[in-house]
Design an enzyme around this catalytic site. Structure first.
Site, PDB file in Angstrom:
ATOM      1  N   SER A   1       2.142  -7.925  -0.281  1.00  0.00           N
ATOM      2  CA  SER A   1       2.939  -8.838   0.540  1.00  0.00           C
ATOM      3  C   SER A   1       2.279 -10.189   0.750  1.00  0.00           C
ATOM      4  CB  SER A   1       3.260  -8.185   1.881  1.00  0.00           C
ATOM      5  OG  SER A   1       2.098  -7.995   2.646  1.00  0.00           O
TER       6      SER A   1
ATOM      7  N   THR B   1       0.821  -1.210   0.000  1.00  0.00           N
ATOM      8  CA  THR B   1       0.000   0.000   0.000  1.00  0.00           C
ATOM      9  C   THR B   1       0.856   1.262   0.000  1.00  0.00           C
ATOM     10  OG1 THR B   1      -1.819  -1.107   1.099  1.00  0.00           O
ATOM     11  CG2 THR B   1      -1.709   1.264   1.382  1.00  0.00           C
TER      12      THR B   1
HETATM   13  N1  GLU Z   1      -1.924  -6.084  -0.540  1.00  0.00           N
HETATM   14  C1  GLU Z   1      -1.371  -5.251   0.448  1.00  0.00           C
HETATM   15  C2  GLU Z   1      -0.111  -5.848   1.056  1.00  0.00           C
HETATM   16  O1  GLU Z   1       0.856  -5.767   0.414  1.00  0.00           O
HETATM   17  C3  GLU Z   1      -2.321  -4.609   1.313  1.00  0.00           C
HETATM   18  C4  GLU Z   1      -1.954  -4.087   2.641  1.00  0.00           C
HETATM   19  C5  GLU Z   1      -0.985  -2.997   2.804  1.00  0.00           C
HETATM   20  O2  GLU Z   1       0.085  -2.926   2.232  1.00  0.00           O
HETATM   21  O3  GLU Z   1      -1.282  -2.162   3.673  1.00  0.00           O
HETATM   22  O4  GLU Z   1       0.007  -6.397   2.086  1.00  0.00           O
END
Ligand code: GLU
Length: 339
Positions: free
Chosen positions: A70, A23
């Protein structure tokens, strides 16, 4: 007479900033999209370019290692990131590392680095709950704070740190506990410290072994075994448990109800798993407290293990590393008591 302390100007710390997505690298259609946006689209150079104030505290070099959310981190990516950081930390011209990372598995990656890097230099993993395009994004300040901590002398020898929401957490304890709020990160015993007006202040230290005191070195690990997690609930289905046990895992973390309780209907499968060479580690899905050995289940009799106080998804990281060494239950149990 003046009481001011005159300090010699210290040269700026040399920090490598590694981008992996998340994010903190996201972008939304509008500034009110605080929770729905495209993840992992901004390059690390662009993120840093939007934070010119960072240049006043450190000389920063960037590397784009990955560009994904992630939730896509696998064991191969953990190893690749760890090995890259390890080689950078060996250089005299690198004083600290900051990794930008999605918040979903930031606690897992940071814990992996905490247990495998052999350096006293600061390593800080940072993310954001709101993309830089959103109103009141936490990305820029979190990143600034992470750079401040990585550049700081006082952050040395404290293992891998996660910085978020003005707080400095030890990778050993921190867990993501909320889907959308900025105040999403909790350590069960509290953060190690805060960043106040751009200054890191520590109030306590990690008590368990890490980095230079750890028995694992990222330089010596080229693969880790599969460890699965079984999430307990009412109405446990033995066939599903067996499917996990037949999937090739070397160990399972059983995220049990309460203090490590195991439904009678699946005890036999887990006893059988151990007889087949698969380690069974009783944990808890509650998110807090210690799972007591030989209390809810006779661990000595079944040759099972307990997670101590570690949450199941971080117990998985520890168990993968523990299994790279001697495959003996006593040694594996000690890993949970010492790290
Ligand atoms: N898909 C994201 C992640 O990389 C969402 C959450 C974030 O980074 O805050 O984990």
């Amino acid at each position: 007479m003046t009481r001011d302390i005159v300090m010699a100007a210290r040269p700026k710390a040399r920090i490598v900033l590694i981008g992996t997505g998340g994010t903190i690298a996201g972008h939304g259609a509008s500034s009110i999209n605080t929770s729905a946006y495209d993840c992992s689209v901004l390059r690390i150079d662009d993120i840093l370019a939007d934070l010119p104030v960072a240049a006043s505290i450190a000389d920063i070099r960037t590397e784009q290692l990955f560009q994904f959310g992630s939730e896509n981190f696998g064991n191969a990516q953990l190893l690749q990131l760890g090995k890259r950081i390890s080689s950078l930390l060996k250089r005299d011209n690198v004083d600290g590392i900051v990794v930008t990372h999605g918040t979903d598995t930031i606690d897992e990656t940071a814990y992996f680095l905490h247990l495998t890097l052999k350096s006293t230099k600061p390593v800080v993993v940072v993310g954001a709950m709101r993309p830089p395009s959103a109103l009141s994004s936490d990305g820029p300040l979190n990143l600034y704070h992470a750079i401040v901590v990585a550049a700081s002398q006082v952050a040395h020898s404290k293992g891998t740190l996660v910085v978020a929401n003005d707080e400095i957490h030890t990778a050993r304890d921190v867990v993501k506990t909320n889907t959308f709020k900025q105040d999403a990160f909790r350590s069960p015993y509290g953060p190690l410290g805060f960043i106040v007006e751009g200054k890191p202040i520590f109030y306590r230290l990690p008590a368990r072994r890490h980095t230079t005191e750890s028995e694992w070195s990222i330089d010596e690990i080229d693969e880790v075994p599969e460890v699965g997690i079984i999430y307990a609930h009412g109405g446990m289905n033995d066939a599903m448990v067996r499917a996990m046990l037949d999937s090739g895992v070397k160990a399972v973390i059983y995220a049990a109800t309460g203090n490590g309780n195991v439904a009678t209907s699946i005890v036999d499968s887990l006893v059988d798993a151990r007889l087949r060479g698969i380690h069974v580690v009783r944990g808890s899905r509650t998110g807090g407290g210690v799972v007591i050995r030989n209390a809810a289940q006779p661990d000595d009799r079944y040759d099972w293990l307990v997670t101590d106080d570690q949450v199941p998804h971080k117990a998985r990281i520890l168990m993968m590393l523990a299994l790279t060494g001697e495959n003996c239950a006593r040694k594996l149990q000690n890993a949970f008591l010492n790290y």
